[in-house]
Motif scaffolding. Sequence first.
Motif, PDB file in Angstrom:
ATOM      1  N   LYS A 104       0.855  -1.181   0.000  1.00  0.00           N
ATOM      2  CA  LYS A 104       0.000   0.000   0.000  1.00  0.00           C
ATOM      3  C   LYS A 104       0.893   1.233   0.000  1.00  0.00           C
ATOM      4  O   LYS A 104       1.806   1.332   0.826  1.00  0.00           O
ATOM      5  CB  LYS A 104      -0.883   0.025   1.261  1.00  0.00           C
ATOM      6  CG  LYS A 104      -1.608  -1.292   1.544  1.00  0.00           C
ATOM      7  CD  LYS A 104      -2.702  -1.555   0.529  1.00  0.00           C
ATOM      8  CE  LYS A 104      -3.422  -2.876   0.770  1.00  0.00           C
ATOM      9  NZ  LYS A 104      -2.579  -4.085   0.714  1.00  0.00           N
ATOM     10  N   ARG A 105       0.611   2.143  -0.910  1.00  0.00           N
ATOM     11  CA  ARG A 105       1.466   3.320  -1.001  1.00  0.00           C
ATOM     12  C   ARG A 105       1.118   4.302   0.111  1.00  0.00           C
ATOM     13  O   ARG A 105      -0.026   4.354   0.564  1.00  0.00           O
ATOM     14  CB  ARG A 105       1.291   3.991  -2.363  1.00  0.00           C
ATOM     15  CG  ARG A 105       0.024   4.804  -2.439  1.00  0.00           C
ATOM     16  CD  ARG A 105      -0.303   5.303  -3.816  1.00  0.00           C
ATOM     17  NE  ARG A 105      -1.744   5.463  -3.916  1.00  0.00           N
ATOM     18  CZ  ARG A 105      -2.366   6.622  -3.718  1.00  0.00           C
ATOM     19  NH1 ARG A 105      -1.677   7.696  -3.426  1.00  0.00           N
ATOM     20  NH2 ARG A 105      -3.667   6.704  -3.801  1.00  0.00           N
ATOM     21  N   VAL A 106       2.077   5.089   0.540  1.00  0.00           N
ATOM     22  CA  VAL A 106       1.762   6.186   1.447  1.00  0.00           C
ATOM     23  C   VAL A 106       1.328   7.358   0.554  1.00  0.00           C
ATOM     24  O   VAL A 106       1.659   7.402  -0.622  1.00  0.00           O
ATOM     25  CB  VAL A 106       2.964   6.583   2.345  1.00  0.00           C
ATOM     26  CG1 VAL A 106       3.500   5.387   3.084  1.00  0.00           C
ATOM     27  CG2 VAL A 106       4.063   7.227   1.534  1.00  0.00           C
ATOM     28  N   ASN A 107       0.563   8.282   1.107  1.00  0.00           N
ATOM     29  CA  ASN A 107       0.014   9.354   0.271  1.00  0.00           C
ATOM     30  C   ASN A 107       1.011  10.476   0.044  1.00  0.00           C
ATOM     31  O   ASN A 107       0.969  11.161  -0.956  1.00  0.00           O
ATOM     32  CB  ASN A 107      -1.249   9.940   0.906  1.00  0.00           C
ATOM     33  CG  ASN A 107      -2.277   8.873   1.206  1.00  0.00           C
ATOM     34  OD1 ASN A 107      -2.722   8.727   2.336  1.00  0.00           O
ATOM     35  ND2 ASN A 107      -2.612   8.086   0.195  1.00  0.00           N
ATOM     36  N   GLU A 108       1.863  10.662   1.033  1.00  0.00           N
ATOM     37  CA  GLU A 108       2.832  11.749   0.908  1.00  0.00           C
ATOM     38  C   GLU A 108       4.175  11.221   1.384  1.00  0.00           C
ATOM     39  O   GLU A 108       4.275  10.674   2.479  1.00  0.00           O
ATOM     40  CB  GLU A 108       2.380  12.929   1.766  1.00  0.00           C
ATOM     41  CG  GLU A 108       3.156  14.197   1.528  1.00  0.00           C
ATOM     42  CD  GLU A 108       2.650  15.340   2.419  1.00  0.00           C
ATOM     43  OE1 GLU A 108       2.160  16.333   1.882  1.00  0.00           O
ATOM     44  OE2 GLU A 108       2.743  15.225   3.655  1.00  0.00           O
ATOM     45  N   HIS A 110       7.865  11.483   2.798  1.00  0.00           N
ATOM     46  CA  HIS A 110       8.688  12.379   3.599  1.00  0.00           C
ATOM     47  C   HIS A 110      10.115  11.872   3.547  1.00  0.00           C
ATOM     48  O   HIS A 110      10.397  10.772   4.011  1.00  0.00           O
ATOM     49  CB  HIS A 110       8.177  12.424   5.042  1.00  0.00           C
ATOM     50  CG  HIS A 110       6.919  13.216   5.155  1.00  0.00           C
ATOM     51  ND1 HIS A 110       6.862  14.423   5.772  1.00  0.00           N
ATOM     52  CD2 HIS A 110       5.675  12.982   4.677  1.00  0.00           C
ATOM     53  CE1 HIS A 110       5.628  14.908   5.675  1.00  0.00           C
ATOM     54  NE2 HIS A 110       4.889  14.036   5.020  1.00  0.00           N
ATOM     55  N   MET A 129      13.241   7.284   1.986  1.00  0.00           N
ATOM     56  CA  MET A 129      11.813   7.561   2.172  1.00  0.00           C
ATOM     57  C   MET A 129      11.022   6.277   2.060  1.00  0.00           C
ATOM     58  O   MET A 129      11.364   5.389   1.272  1.00  0.00           O
ATOM     59  CB  MET A 129      11.344   8.599   1.151  1.00  0.00           C
ATOM     60  CG  MET A 129      11.328   8.126  -0.265  1.00  0.00           C
ATOM     61  SD  MET A 129      11.586   9.458  -1.455  1.00  0.00           S
ATOM     62  CE  MET A 129      13.363   9.550  -1.491  1.00  0.00           C
ATOM     63  N   THR A 133       3.899   0.076   2.197  1.00  0.00           N
ATOM     64  CA  THR A 133       3.921  -0.844   3.346  1.00  0.00           C
ATOM     65  C   THR A 133       2.917  -1.965   3.095  1.00  0.00           C
ATOM     66  O   THR A 133       2.126  -1.899   2.152  1.00  0.00           O
ATOM     67  CB  THR A 133       3.490  -0.134   4.649  1.00  0.00           C
ATOM     68  OG1 THR A 133       2.133   0.297   4.490  1.00  0.00           O
ATOM     69  CG2 THR A 133       4.374   1.060   4.961  1.00  0.00           C
ATOM     70  N   ASP A 134       2.957  -2.966   3.950  1.00  0.00           N
ATOM     71  CA  ASP A 134       1.924  -3.995   3.978  1.00  0.00           C
ATOM     72  C   ASP A 134       1.706  -4.735   2.658  1.00  0.00           C
ATOM     73  O   ASP A 134       0.575  -4.907   2.229  1.00  0.00           O
ATOM     74  CB  ASP A 134       0.586  -3.395   4.449  1.00  0.00           C
ATOM     75  CG  ASP A 134       0.649  -2.927   5.868  1.00  0.00           C
ATOM     76  OD1 ASP A 134       1.184  -1.816   6.101  1.00  0.00           O
ATOM     77  OD2 ASP A 134       0.245  -3.677   6.764  1.00  0.00           O
ATOM     78  N   CYS A 150      11.198   0.993   0.421  1.00  0.00           N
ATOM     79  CA  CYS A 150      11.771   2.332   0.576  1.00  0.00           C
ATOM     80  C   CYS A 150      12.627   2.676  -0.630  1.00  0.00           C
ATOM     81  O   CYS A 150      13.185   1.809  -1.278  1.00  0.00           O
ATOM     82  CB  CYS A 150      12.659   2.405   1.813  1.00  0.00           C
ATOM     83  SG  CYS A 150      11.748   2.162   3.332  1.00  0.00           S
ATOM     84  N   PRO A 429       8.007  17.598   1.128  1.00  0.00           N
ATOM     85  CA  PRO A 429       7.279  16.324   0.993  1.00  0.00           C
ATOM     86  C   PRO A 429       6.687  16.189  -0.404  1.00  0.00           C
ATOM     87  O   PRO A 429       6.374  17.185  -1.053  1.00  0.00           O
ATOM     88  CB  PRO A 429       6.165  16.444   2.026  1.00  0.00           C
ATOM     89  CG  PRO A 429       6.600  17.501   2.974  1.00  0.00           C
ATOM     90  CD  PRO A 429       7.464  18.431   2.208  1.00  0.00           C
ATOM     91  N   LYS A 431       3.770  14.581  -2.685  1.00  0.00           N
ATOM     92  CA  LYS A 431       2.442  13.965  -2.685  1.00  0.00           C
ATOM     93  C   LYS A 431       2.377  12.973  -3.846  1.00  0.00           C
ATOM     94  O   LYS A 431       2.801  13.279  -4.950  1.00  0.00           O
ATOM     95  CB  LYS A 431       1.410  15.083  -2.865  1.00  0.00           C
ATOM     96  CG  LYS A 431      -0.016  14.666  -2.714  1.00  0.00           C
ATOM     97  CD  LYS A 431      -0.552  14.931  -1.315  1.00  0.00           C
ATOM     98  CE  LYS A 431      -1.982  14.460  -1.167  1.00  0.00           C
ATOM     99  NZ  LYS A 431      -2.968  15.443  -1.623  1.00  0.00           N
TER     100      LYS A 431
ATOM    101  N   TYR B  55      10.617   6.237  10.236  1.00  0.00           N
ATOM    102  CA  TYR B  55      10.165   6.922   9.022  1.00  0.00           C
ATOM    103  C   TYR B  55       8.959   7.801   9.308  1.00  0.00           C
ATOM    104  O   TYR B  55       8.065   7.413  10.065  1.00  0.00           O
ATOM    105  CB  TYR B  55       9.757   5.896   7.965  1.00  0.00           C
ATOM    106  CG  TYR B  55      10.920   5.348   7.185  1.00  0.00           C
ATOM    107  CD1 TYR B  55      11.494   6.091   6.172  1.00  0.00           C
ATOM    108  CD2 TYR B  55      11.442   4.091   7.466  1.00  0.00           C
ATOM    109  CE1 TYR B  55      12.568   5.589   5.447  1.00  0.00           C
ATOM    110  CE2 TYR B  55      12.519   3.581   6.756  1.00  0.00           C
ATOM    111  CZ  TYR B  55      13.074   4.345   5.737  1.00  0.00           C
ATOM    112  OH  TYR B  55      14.127   3.856   5.024  1.00  0.00           O
ATOM    113  N   ASN B  56       8.912   8.955   8.667  1.00  0.00           N
ATOM    114  CA  ASN B  56       7.701   9.769   8.664  1.00  0.00           C
ATOM    115  C   ASN B  56       6.954   9.452   7.378  1.00  0.00           C
ATOM    116  O   ASN B  56       7.577   9.293   6.321  1.00  0.00           O
ATOM    117  CB  ASN B  56       8.032  11.263   8.651  1.00  0.00           C
ATOM    118  CG  ASN B  56       8.608  11.737   9.975  1.00  0.00           C
ATOM    119  OD1 ASN B  56       8.915  10.927  10.842  1.00  0.00           O
ATOM    120  ND2 ASN B  56       8.754  13.032  10.127  1.00  0.00           N
ATOM    121  N   GLY B  58       3.121  10.488   5.172  1.00  0.00           N
ATOM    122  CA  GLY B  58       1.945  11.346   5.099  1.00  0.00           C
ATOM    123  C   GLY B  58       0.742  10.527   4.671  1.00  0.00           C
ATOM    124  O   GLY B  58       0.817   9.779   3.698  1.00  0.00           O
TER     125      GLY B  58
END
Lengths: 606, 445
Positions: A104-108, A110, A129, A133-134, A150, A429, A431, B55-56, B58
Amino acid sequence: MKAKIGIEVHQRLATERKLFCNCSSTVSNEVPCLTVKRRMRAVAGELGGVDPAAAFEMSRGREFTYQLFKNSSCLVECDEEPPHELNKEALETTLEVALLLNAKRVNELHVMRKTVVDGSAASGFQRTMLVGTDGSIKTSRGPVGILSVCLEEESAGIVEAFEAGTVYRLDRLGIPLIEIATSSNIVDGAHAREVAEKIGMLLRSTGKVQRGIGTIRQDLNISIEGGARTEIKGAQELELLPKLVDNEIRRQSALIEIKNELKKRNPGKFVFAPVDLSHAFSKTHCGILKKILERGGAIMGFRLPAFSGLLGRELMPNHRFGTELSGYAKVVGVSGLIHSDEGLEAYGFSEAELAEVTKLLSCSSGDAFILCGGERKRVAAALKAVFERALQAFEGVVKETRRAEGELSVYLRPLPGSQRMYPETDVTPIKIERKEVEEIRKKLPLSCDERKKKYFEWGLGQVLAEKMLKSPDFTLFEEIVEKTRAEGKTVAGILLESMVALRREGFAVDSIEKQHLIELFSLYKKNRIGKAAIEEALKDVSRGKSVQETIKEKNLELFDDPKLKKLVSELRSQGISDPKQVFSEMMRRYRMNVDPKRLQLLVGVK
Amino acid sequence: MAYSKEIDGILKAKRISVGDGARITTSGVVYEGLLMPRIEVGDDNVLILKLQSGYNIGLEYSSSMQIEKMEANAFSEKPTPRYSLKKSSLPKISLIATGGTIASKIDYRLGGVKSLLEPQEICQAMPELVNVISFKSLLSPFKIFSENMSPVEWQKIAALAAKELNSDIKGLVITHGTDTLHFTSAALSFMLKNLCKPVALVGAQRSPDRGSFDGAMNMACAAHYLLSDAAEVAIVMHATSSDDYCYAIRGTKVRKMHTSRRDAFRPVNDLPLAKIYSNGRTEFLKKNYRKRSAGKVVADTAFEKKVALLKAYPGSEPGLVDFLIDKKYKGIVVEATALGQIPTFTFDKKNSWLPQIKRAVEEGIIVAFATQCLYGRTNPFVYETAREMYRLGVIYCEDMLPEVAYVKLGWVLGHTRKKEEVRKLMLTSLAGEINPMLTEEEFLI
């Protein structure tokens, strides 16, 4: 033995540019054009604490030399310029890999700074970065979870390491790198190997990763019940993974046994009291110690109460607890240590010397001792490190970062904590829009199995298909076949065999471009040239000639049927009438210009 | 910047604040971590979570997102250790901290905004100093980034510096942002009259939060400079890209010549005063520097703020000068081309600065030319255009850097408005700002 096993796969991406600057992302084969020297400091992380691994490295006070290379290192790698924008190509490939792993992608995104004080990044941190995940990957022993995908910067390459510092090359620093971490539900060493292979194949299926030595490497994370997490870095050979896992499990079990044994022995309080033993060895016949004393060094030691026999306990094949302690000493910069569970006769100690050492260290039966020699300050620091590690034997397994050395591993540094991450404030960051991901999803590459099926359909046999799957040229192969419609088997043969042979003969095959190949195979498909002519033409193309020029100059075009017929009848008129003979004579004379199949039909041989 | 109103409302309702542990469930995935502040850039509808791994990430807010509070504030933000003044037999120096990268600190709680450290915190980050010097006083009149400095701050620093220098110390170190460090060094060079002890200005190009922080070595070398026999205002910063030695460069002959390199500060039309290794080895490269002596430093800080620095360039608008005249400026320093030319005999008369310069001089404004080449000396007698300007009364500032000429003119006009006196002072080297003899070796060091 129940163990938690996870792996991390690190794969360099084949982008043209580096992750945060415009340097070429290929490792240079030139000599360095400049060097700079730096020192590193331990700094506090985002949550206020100093990372143990960072503090440890700073305490070593080493100097780092960085080699710079034209085209592949700029001020960004030297930590003299802020990072540029993130390389979009690298991000897209990482998203592609995340999708292939069902993550699953993160939305933003960092961008974080991961503190590295071993000098492997001139800035003191590696940019990284978390993208996905998952996820999960199917294996023969059930699905294995993917904790994280990452995108990060490759570290600088080590050229040379010595006591006072390390020499690094900056051409490697900043090459985009994907790091994939699995969950710890890998069953055993063989399974770890399978998972690593599966992930490797999946990465290669994108056609966007670097190939060759060092471009992919695995780290292992292992803990057994009652043990502690150990990270083993830099396993490059997949064949060694099973043994590496087994040995680590053995090591942790043995450390737990030592812990239990120590508890039984109940040695009481430990006090670090190193004693200078130089005098006791003033007339020694032991070559090693003699040399140390001659150079003005010191020999020191301390007592380990109730440790007798434990230092000699084997943790891994040919790797005793004493070897483990020695690893801690070596990191501080001494060449090793001597302990009482070793065959001390081999060192050439006299009985009187040993008696004196036992006396000076107040050792009684059941106790063990450690000896170490070298520059006084370093020896003191080494003994302190060894003493502290020995004390930790009461806790069993210690959280460590280790380095793979064949089937075994050696101590590298304490395991870093999460303190080592803090935000990279120089990059805003990023997006990730759903639209962007959907575009990538539409163009996902086929899986290896799907690809193999396609190759079979194109006429490749089992062996050739598998060889092509493993080849770095598989995307080129597919493009040629798809664009020219030439038969797959011929294309694969040229790419996998003829090109290799030409390279061996000294032709500059790297200068042959995709366009040249497409042009040649189109002509082949149109029956303008034969297979033999392709191989012949490639020789000249590799020397910089155009395809058209080469064909004209070398007269490589296939004869048309009237010409063939004319030549055949000429032969017959010369008295060669046996079809087989006609065929072989024609092939002998006009190999480049005759398609054997058409000739067979014409002269009537099978 | 904070989170969007919607997110803010939800966080408030659930009593979750920044730093708390939170569990966020979105699109079927559960994320656990610490809620981080929204940094100043990006989408305010995206929640930032710091995961256990460090990790951070968003996560875009949607109405289907579930947010739960886990544990209360887990930020174990420890106060930065502080250096405390202790009795010591080591030589005493004082420190004036004014801000800048060398004193910067990322404030994660307030959202990545950089805060500035107290002098006690700066010293703590430099354990090397402990064996070299001791601090008499640690002062901080203000904390700003150097782009925000003005002559008022120079005056404040100078007054404080004089007071410290007249106490029982070997020298004074001033930490400062690097962007305008060379303006401040020039200002202090003129304002600290009768200087009899060394003053080092120090900055950093990499912040103290990274392992590659360069400020500590700069500071160590500055400390050694303060123990030397020099009595000059100098900038002490990395001489090369390596962490090996610093240059101490005279405060009026130095300029930031690179946006980001450690060795950005270079001497211009001069040699560095000294090469200083972090272990204390010091080699003076100039012979004729001002020596340490007994005496009292005077802060002579009068400064005329109505002085401008203007650049002449092809196509530049002469009306800029009219603007300054109308705004009642008292002095204008023009960065002229090379030897000291500006657009004069242009094809289109409208582009000529001649009438405006004439008008300025007639209205009693001091006009001085320095070269935008930075290196080399101005000379009004080589070309006709320059001769014309010279005839009008323009002061040609020898080999002075434009920034230094600007600071000097402000300082001179703070003391006298008499044209001839101003000219005389501008053309007299008061703090080593004019090099009467440029040599081969002084170019591109």
